[in-house]
Design a protein around this motif. Structure first.
Motif, PDB file in Angstrom:
ATOM      1  N   ALA A  82      -0.159  -1.795  -5.577  1.00 18.16           N
ATOM      2  CA  ALA A  82      -0.395  -0.703  -4.627  1.00 18.16           C
ATOM      3  C   ALA A  82      -1.792  -0.810  -4.029  1.00 18.16           C
ATOM      4  O   ALA A  82      -2.671   0.011  -4.292  1.00 18.16           O
ATOM      5  N   LEU A  83      -1.985  -1.846  -3.198  1.00 21.89           N
ATOM      6  CA  LEU A  83      -3.266  -2.056  -2.520  1.00 21.89           C
ATOM      7  C   LEU A  83      -2.996  -2.487  -1.081  1.00 21.89           C
ATOM      8  O   LEU A  83      -1.963  -3.120  -0.804  1.00 21.89           O
ATOM      9  N   PRO A  84      -3.900  -2.182  -0.144  1.00 17.82           N
ATOM     10  CA  PRO A  84      -3.723  -2.630   1.237  1.00 17.82           C
ATOM     11  C   PRO A  84      -3.877  -4.138   1.348  1.00 17.82           C
ATOM     12  O   PRO A  84      -4.468  -4.785   0.470  1.00 17.82           O
ATOM     13  N   HIS A  85      -3.369  -4.712   2.438  1.00 17.55           N
ATOM     14  CA  HIS A  85      -3.401  -6.159   2.609  1.00 17.55           C
ATOM     15  C   HIS A  85      -4.805  -6.707   2.798  1.00 17.55           C
ATOM     16  O   HIS A  85      -5.029  -7.913   2.635  1.00 17.55           O
ATOM     17  N   ASN A  86      -5.751  -5.842   3.132  1.00 18.64           N
ATOM     18  CA  ASN A  86      -7.133  -6.312   3.282  1.00 18.64           C
ATOM     19  C   ASN A  86      -7.972  -6.000   2.042  1.00 18.64           C
ATOM     20  O   ASN A  86      -9.205  -5.973   2.109  1.00 18.64           O
ATOM     21  N   PRO A 141       0.802  -1.231   0.000  1.00 17.30           N
ATOM     22  CA  PRO A 141       0.000   0.000   0.000  1.00 17.30           C
ATOM     23  C   PRO A 141       0.833   1.279   0.000  1.00 17.30           C
ATOM     24  O   PRO A 141       0.333   2.339  -0.371  1.00 17.30           O
ATOM     25  N   ALA A 142       2.109   1.211   0.393  1.00 20.57           N
ATOM     26  CA  ALA A 142       2.932   2.420   0.468  1.00 20.57           C
ATOM     27  C   ALA A 142       3.528   2.796  -0.883  1.00 20.57           C
ATOM     28  O   ALA A 142       4.048   3.894  -1.046  1.00 20.57           O
ATOM     29  N   HIS A 143       3.459   1.921  -1.852  1.00 21.43           N
ATOM     30  CA  HIS A 143       4.072   2.151  -3.157  1.00 21.43           C
ATOM     31  C   HIS A 143       3.019   2.666  -4.134  1.00 21.43           C
ATOM     32  O   HIS A 143       1.917   2.157  -4.193  1.00 21.43           O
TER      33      HIS A 143
END
Length: 295
Positions: free
Chosen positions: A172-176, A153-155
């Motif tokens: 570029a997505l959050p783990h959830n 998500p930070a990239h």
């Protein structure tokens, strides 16, 4: 009188001396006989026959030990024709052909039909096993190898949403993130990469075949890998990126060869062979190894 009494005693003595059978126990389950005493059961009654059923089946026939339920239709044709696809066996027969003649024709070709049905079933099983799980760490077949999905998500990847970093595809997505979000991000990246890769290979093979392509469109067809039109427009399935480069080259050369020969005559295959000599093996591999399923 005494003689009669003696006879009576002798009679009851004989009854007492006769062996008595013990009464059967109450509420006790019967004892099974020894294994050797059981009559053997024929194998066909123990094992259900193999069955192949077309979802639109209207008839069925016994071919060897297999029950084959097939789709059936009448058609204006000269002979009985049949084909095996992902759904099963389909049969088309002329109006004059009797149903018994249809079944006789199927029995005559039973070896080929059963082999193709079994190959189709195995192919479907491999396809199902290759279904992609859209989550962090999932494996993505790519150019004959594997990319691991890595949610980051930070990239920001310069606004592209995903980038290849070695053996990983960073997203570029959050783990959830929902599986559908991951799938869409991967598809967008693959389509961009497919256009880049296909363009390079079209530019490589076109001069070798003496043709000129004019445009490239990406397709998402389930059963067709490419097409070509006489005006030089080419359509290629972006899912080809799941296969190794040699197979992609075969499909690219195949479509470009159609700009010279717009059929599948021997002259067409001779044209393909000038740039991809082992096209037959690559074609068979493409047919036998299905692309992974996308939900």
């Amino acid at each position: 009188m005494r003689g009669l009494v003696q006879l009576a005693f002798d009679f009851f003595d004989a009854l007492e001396s006769k062996p008595k059978q013990a009464p059967a126990p109450i509420n006790q389950a019967p004892v099974a006989p020894e294994i050797g005493a059981i009559d053997p059961v024929p194998l066909p009654t123990l094992l259900a026959p193999t069955a192949f059923r077309h979802p639109r089946a209207r008839r069925e026939v016994l071919l060897g030990d297999a029950v084959v339920a097939y789709a059936f239709e009448r058609a204006r044709r000269r002979s009985i024709g049949f084909s095996v696809g992902p759904e099963g066996l389909s049969v088309r027969a002329p109006h004059w052909a009797t149903l018994s003649a249809v079944d006789a024709a199927l029995r005559e070709k039973s070896g080929w039909i059963l082999r193709k049905l079994q190959e189709s079933r195995e192919r479907q099983a491999r396809t199902e096993q290759g279904r992609i799980t859209w989550a962090d760490g999932a494996a993505l077949p790519y150019l004959g190898g594997t990319l691991r999905l890595a949610l980051d998500p930070a990239h920001r990847f310069a606004g592209k949403g995903a980038a290849r970093e070695g053996g990983q595809l960073a997203i570029a997505l959050p783990h959830n993130a929902a599986p559908a979000q991951i799938r869409d991000a991967v598809q967008a990246w693959l389509m961009r990469d497919a256009r880049r890769h296909f363009t390079e290979r079209l530019d490589h093979f076109a001069p070798l075949l003496g043709v000129r392509w004019t445009s490239l469109r990406l397709s998402n067809a389930n059963t067709r890998w490419g097409s070509a039109k006489a005006d030089g427009s080419i359509r290629l399935n972006w899912r080809l990126l799941h296969y190794r480069p040699a197979i992609i080259d075969y499909v690219v050369a195949h479509e470009l060869a159609h700009l010279r020969v717009m059929d599948h005559s021997p002259r067409f295959w001779d044209t393909v062979a000038t740039v991809v000599p082992d096209y037959a093996q690559l074609r068979d591999h493409l047919h036998d190894e299905p692309a992974p399923l996308w939900d």
